[in-house]
Design a protein around this motif. Sequence first.
Motif, PDB file in Angstrom:
ATOM      1  N   VAL A 167       0.841  -1.204   0.000  1.00  0.00           N
ATOM      2  CA  VAL A 167       0.000   0.000   0.000  1.00  0.00           C
ATOM      3  C   VAL A 167       0.871   1.246   0.000  1.00  0.00           C
ATOM      4  CG1 VAL A 167      -1.691   1.334   1.312  1.00  0.00           C
ATOM      5  CG2 VAL A 167      -1.945  -1.149   1.122  1.00  0.00           C
ATOM      6  N   LEU A 168       1.883   1.275   0.874  1.00  0.00           N
ATOM      7  CA  LEU A 168       2.772   2.435   0.940  1.00  0.00           C
ATOM      8  C   LEU A 168       3.563   2.600  -0.359  1.00  0.00           C
ATOM      9  CD1 LEU A 168       4.161   2.040   4.580  1.00  0.00           C
ATOM     10  CD2 LEU A 168       2.334   3.550   3.774  1.00  0.00           C
ATOM     11  N   ALA A 169       4.029   1.478  -0.921  1.00  0.00           N
ATOM     12  CA  ALA A 169       4.772   1.538  -2.174  1.00  0.00           C
ATOM     13  C   ALA A 169       3.887   2.050  -3.309  1.00  0.00           C
ATOM     14  CB  ALA A 169       5.330   0.164  -2.512  1.00  0.00           C
ATOM     15  N   THR A 170       2.614   1.670  -3.288  1.00  0.00           N
ATOM     16  CA  THR A 170       1.676   2.150  -4.307  1.00  0.00           C
ATOM     17  C   THR A 170       1.513   3.661  -4.218  1.00  0.00           C
ATOM     18  OG1 THR A 170       0.459   0.057  -4.313  1.00  0.00           O
ATOM     19  CG2 THR A 170      -0.707   1.993  -5.120  1.00  0.00           C
ATOM     20  N   MET A 171       1.393   4.169  -2.993  1.00  0.00           N
ATOM     21  CA  MET A 171       1.269   5.608  -2.814  1.00  0.00           C
ATOM     22  C   MET A 171       2.544   6.332  -3.253  1.00  0.00           C
ATOM     23  SD  MET A 171      -1.794   6.189  -1.750  1.00  0.00           S
ATOM     24  CE  MET A 171      -2.231   4.862  -2.893  1.00  0.00           C
ATOM     25  N   ALA A 172       3.691   5.774  -2.925  1.00  0.00           N
ATOM     26  CA  ALA A 172       4.965   6.368  -3.338  1.00  0.00           C
ATOM     27  C   ALA A 172       5.084   6.380  -4.860  1.00  0.00           C
ATOM     28  CB  ALA A 172       6.127   5.597  -2.721  1.00  0.00           C
ATOM     29  N   GLN A 173       4.679   5.284  -5.498  1.00  0.00           N
ATOM     30  CA  GLN A 173       4.741   5.227  -6.955  1.00  0.00           C
ATOM     31  C   GLN A 173       3.798   6.248  -7.577  1.00  0.00           C
ATOM     32  OE1 GLN A 173       4.404   1.306  -8.638  1.00  0.00           O
ATOM     33  NE2 GLN A 173       3.881   2.074 -10.670  1.00  0.00           N
ATOM     34  N   TRP A 174       2.618   6.406  -7.005  1.00  0.00           N
ATOM     35  CA  TRP A 174       1.666   7.390  -7.511  1.00  0.00           C
ATOM     36  C   TRP A 174       2.247   8.804  -7.422  1.00  0.00           C
ATOM     37  CZ3 TRP A 174      -1.154  11.137  -4.539  1.00  0.00           C
ATOM     38  CH2 TRP A 174      -2.110  11.848  -5.288  1.00  0.00           C
ATOM     39  N   LEU A 175       2.852   9.149  -6.283  1.00  0.00           N
ATOM     40  CA  LEU A 175       3.447  10.479  -6.115  1.00  0.00           C
ATOM     41  C   LEU A 175       4.583  10.701  -7.098  1.00  0.00           C
ATOM     42  CD1 LEU A 175       3.494  10.777  -2.205  1.00  0.00           C
ATOM     43  CD2 LEU A 175       2.072  12.076  -3.805  1.00  0.00           C
ATOM     44  N   LEU A 176       5.437   9.698  -7.262  1.00  0.00           N
ATOM     45  CA  LEU A 176       6.560   9.840  -8.193  1.00  0.00           C
ATOM     46  C   LEU A 176       6.074   9.958  -9.633  1.00  0.00           C
ATOM     47  CD1 LEU A 176       9.064   7.274  -6.626  1.00  0.00           C
ATOM     48  CD2 LEU A 176       9.361   9.767  -6.766  1.00  0.00           C
ATOM     49  N   SER A 177       5.033   9.217  -9.971  1.00  0.00           N
ATOM     50  CA  SER A 177       4.488   9.298 -11.331  1.00  0.00           C
ATOM     51  C   SER A 177       3.872  10.671 -11.593  1.00  0.00           C
ATOM     52  CB  SER A 177       3.437   8.205 -11.544  1.00  0.00           C
ATOM     53  OG  SER A 177       4.014   6.927 -11.445  1.00  0.00           O
ATOM     54  N   MET A 178       3.167  11.188 -10.612  1.00  0.00           N
ATOM     55  CA  MET A 178       2.518  12.490 -10.776  1.00  0.00           C
ATOM     56  C   MET A 178       3.526  13.640 -10.844  1.00  0.00           C
ATOM     57  SD  MET A 178      -0.739  11.930 -11.095  1.00  0.00           S
ATOM     58  CE  MET A 178      -0.147  10.551 -12.076  1.00  0.00           C
ATOM     59  N   THR A 179       4.691  13.468 -10.234  1.00  0.00           N
ATOM     60  CA  THR A 179       5.710  14.528 -10.221  1.00  0.00           C
ATOM     61  C   THR A 179       6.798  14.313 -11.263  1.00  0.00           C
ATOM     62  OG1 THR A 179       6.906  13.336  -8.463  1.00  0.00           O
ATOM     63  CG2 THR A 179       5.335  15.041  -7.780  1.00  0.00           C
ATOM     64  N   GLY A 180       6.634  13.299 -12.100  1.00  0.00           N
ATOM     65  CA  GLY A 180       7.603  13.067 -13.161  1.00  0.00           C
ATOM     66  C   GLY A 180       8.837  12.311 -12.722  1.00  0.00           C
ATOM     67  N   GLY A 181       8.800  11.686 -11.554  1.00  0.00           N
ATOM     68  CA  GLY A 181       9.961  10.955 -11.064  1.00  0.00           C
ATOM     69  C   GLY A 181      10.159   9.610 -11.745  1.00  0.00           C
ATOM     70  N   LEU A 182       9.058   9.059 -12.302  1.00  0.00           N
ATOM     71  CA  LEU A 182       9.117   7.778 -12.999  1.00  0.00           C
ATOM     72  C   LEU A 182       8.686   7.975 -14.450  1.00  0.00           C
ATOM     73  CD1 LEU A 182       7.439   5.385 -10.367  1.00  0.00           C
ATOM     74  CD2 LEU A 182       9.882   5.690 -10.793  1.00  0.00           C
ATOM     75  N   ASN A 183       9.306   7.212 -15.348  1.00  0.00           N
ATOM     76  CA  ASN A 183       8.894   7.284 -16.747  1.00  0.00           C
ATOM     77  C   ASN A 183       7.694   6.365 -16.996  1.00  0.00           C
ATOM     78  OD1 ASN A 183       9.856   4.635 -17.008  1.00  0.00           O
ATOM     79  ND2 ASN A 183      11.809   5.286 -17.884  1.00  0.00           N
ATOM     80  N   ASP A 184       7.285   6.265 -18.244  1.00  0.00           N
ATOM     81  CA  ASP A 184       6.099   5.470 -18.567  1.00  0.00           C
ATOM     82  C   ASP A 184       6.294   3.981 -18.316  1.00  0.00           C
ATOM     83  OD1 ASP A 184       4.817   7.764 -19.320  1.00  0.00           O
ATOM     84  OD2 ASP A 184       5.183   7.511 -21.477  1.00  0.00           O
ATOM     85  N   MET A 185       7.555   3.550 -18.249  1.00  0.00           N
ATOM     86  CA  MET A 185       7.859   2.139 -17.998  1.00  0.00           C
ATOM     87  C   MET A 185       8.125   1.871 -16.516  1.00  0.00           C
ATOM     88  SD  MET A 185       7.679   0.479 -20.888  1.00  0.00           S
ATOM     89  CE  MET A 185       8.746  -0.959 -20.831  1.00  0.00           C
ATOM     90  N   MET A 186       7.756   2.820 -15.668  1.00  0.00           N
ATOM     91  CA  MET A 186       7.892   2.696 -14.216  1.00  0.00           C
ATOM     92  C   MET A 186       9.346   2.556 -13.764  1.00  0.00           C
ATOM     93  SD  MET A 186       4.549   0.489 -13.001  1.00  0.00           S
ATOM     94  CE  MET A 186       4.782  -0.942 -14.045  1.00  0.00           C
ATOM     95  N   ALA A 187      10.244   3.203 -14.480  1.00  0.00           N
ATOM     96  CA  ALA A 187      11.653   3.266 -14.110  1.00  0.00           C
ATOM     97  C   ALA A 187      11.987   4.704 -13.735  1.00  0.00           C
ATOM     98  CB  ALA A 187      12.530   2.798 -15.274  1.00  0.00           C
ATOM     99  N   PRO A 188      13.042   4.936 -12.944  1.00  0.00           N
ATOM    100  CA  PRO A 188      13.380   6.308 -12.546  1.00  0.00           C
ATOM    101  C   PRO A 188      13.679   7.184 -13.751  1.00  0.00           C
ATOM    102  CG  PRO A 188      15.123   4.773 -11.938  1.00  0.00           C
ATOM    103  CD  PRO A 188      13.958   3.955 -12.355  1.00  0.00           C
TER     104      PRO A 188
END
Length: 308
Positions: A167-188
């Motif tokens: 659950v926490l990792a999902t929230m972290a991934q959502w925040l990083l995706s929304m702020t441009g921290g992750l690319n479309d392939m879910m990599a940094p």
Amino acid sequence: MNITTATTTTGSHDQQRKRPAGAGSWPFVLLLVAALSVSGWAYLVAMIADMVPAMDMAEAGPGMKIFNQFNLFKGLSAEARAALAVLCLPAGATFGMPTQVMTVFDLAKVFLMWAMMSMAMMLPTAIPMLKAYTGWIESRECLDQRAFRPVFGSTFGYLSVWFGYAVLATMAQWLLSMTGGLNDMMAPASLALTTSVLFAAGLYQFTPAKRSCLQRCWYPRWIFSADKGKSTVLSGYREGLVQGWACLGCCWAVMTVMFAVGLMNIVWIALLGGVMALEKAVPSRVFPAVIGAFLLVWAGFLTVAIYF
């Protein structure tokens, strides 16, 4: 007649005492763990298989370029792959990938991915603990048929902790995706994120919290498994929660390295899973330090690459 019965009963008890602890229930426990772990791996492999035909797998993180041997990106330069990727399926076109919008359905898919990663990576690392718990119950109660139920509960108590991490990792991934921290392939999307994660994970390997939790993983202790002299599913579940917390305290940093190497990087999923399994199974002060040193050195090299 009575003498024969007494002799038979005594012999039966002697055989029961001589029987190796965990010999009766352990195969069924191991089968349960194997089934759950294989289910996790099957889901992750299916995600990758669905991505491979039309996506540049090199964008998924280090080591993933090898999968381009099976799609139209084989042998192309980075520039050609980038141009071709624009014409391919958008992010979220495969069943396991979230879209850029990140709807509630996408968050559910991300959580499911992390839950499956927990079963694939972390549940195998709990095998020594579950075997020790099975043996402890059977040696204490001398009833093989009862051990499976509390150990079954312990397995899901352990997984409950890692599902909480999911659950926490999902929230972290959502925040990083929304702020441009992750690319479309879910990599940094930047070396800064990779370096920060590696540095934090490497540093944690040398903390007292890491040593304390790892010690508990090496030598588990049972607290709740005595309900009127008999272990139950509930007491087993509570034991699993306790051991799961110890495992989380031991392994969360190494697990979080997935944010540095790509969340769908199945090469590193297997590598980090193996590292954590070895770290928890073999008591050693050196191996955790080697892991920490490797991560810190890696972060150092990337820092040099950023500034120079």
